[in-house]
Motif scaffolding. Structure first.
Motif: not given
Length: 246
Positions: A3, A85-87, A108, A113
């Motif tokens: 990230p 993390r977004a993912e 991202f 995501f």
């Protein structure tokens, strides 16, 4: 993919000088959404979006990769902050009625995501992604502003900045009932206030890191006579897309 964190190093400036979003944006996102139990604000930063959503939802989960940003975030009883993390998140399947990302989706791994959103959001939930482009000033101030943006600090932007310039047009959004809208955020700012906003830009921070000087100082001197001693109107074009999960 690791990230990207471009804001921990100046979280204080970010919290103080970044813009808030208009009520019209949230009205557009929520629309006729009947179920407002729980929302996830991804890449929450200092929590400005989470704070707004807390007025509408019983619970708000807010995540960011920056611990420094989260330390400065707005605290409310129905907001829970955590590093993530977004993912890849700790959330259970089919949890959220709404997922929001303000001025961050371009950082991202977007397909990853979106897969995570499909996992953690309820069927029929809404995903809203938005950002805002280059600030608009007066006719006299726009040319030097554009020159500063493109030429003085242009080489210091990450490649992802291009997604802001083209309003996410080349980032996939494979969801149903897609709606788009634009809004204008207008403020009356002194030159000092405006220059401190510019100092929150990731490209400015990178310029300072590489050159050990602040390019905003010289830019401020350049536009001082055009700005004057009072306030000028600064306008931020906010663009948003929203869709439903099926």
């Amino acid at each position: 993919m690791k990230p990207i964190d471009r804001f921990s190093g100046h979280a204080g400036l970010y919290a103080q000088y970044r813009i808030d979003y208009p009520d019209e944006l949230y009205t557009f996102i929520l629309g006729d959404m009947p179920d407002r139990q729980i929302a996830w604000d991804c890449a929450t930063g200092n929590g400005q979006v989470a704070n707004a959503l807390a007025d509408w939802f019983a619970q708000v989960e807010a995540t960011d990769i920056s611990e420094t940003q989260l330390v400065m975030a707005v605290q409310r009883p129905n907001i829970h902050y955590q590093i993530s993390r977004a993912e890849q998140t700790p959330f259970a399947d089919h949890t959220f009625d709404l997922v929001t990302v303000g001025q961050a989706i371009h950082w991202f791994d977007v397909p990853a995501f979106h897969r995570e959103v499909l996992r953690v959001a309820k069927p029929g939930a809404v995903l809203a992604e938005w950002g805002y482009g280059l600030v608009e000033l007066s006719d006299e101030l726009n040319p030097p502003m554009l020159d500063f943006y493109r030429n003085r600090i242009g080489p210091y932007w990450d490649p992802q900045r291009s997604h802001i310039d083209n309003r996410y047009a080349d980032l996939a959004f494979p969801f149903a009932d897609v709606r788009t809208a634009t809004f204008m955020v207008n403020h009356n700012w002194t030159l000092e206030r405006f220059l401190n906003y510019l100092r929150t830009w990731s490209a400015v921070r990178q310029y300072i890191f590489e050159n050990e000087e602040d390019p905003v100082t010289a830019f401020g001197e350049r536009i001082q006579s055009l700005w004057g001693d009072g306030e000028q109107t600064v306008c931020f074009p906010v663009f948003c897309r929203a869709g439903k999960l099926v």
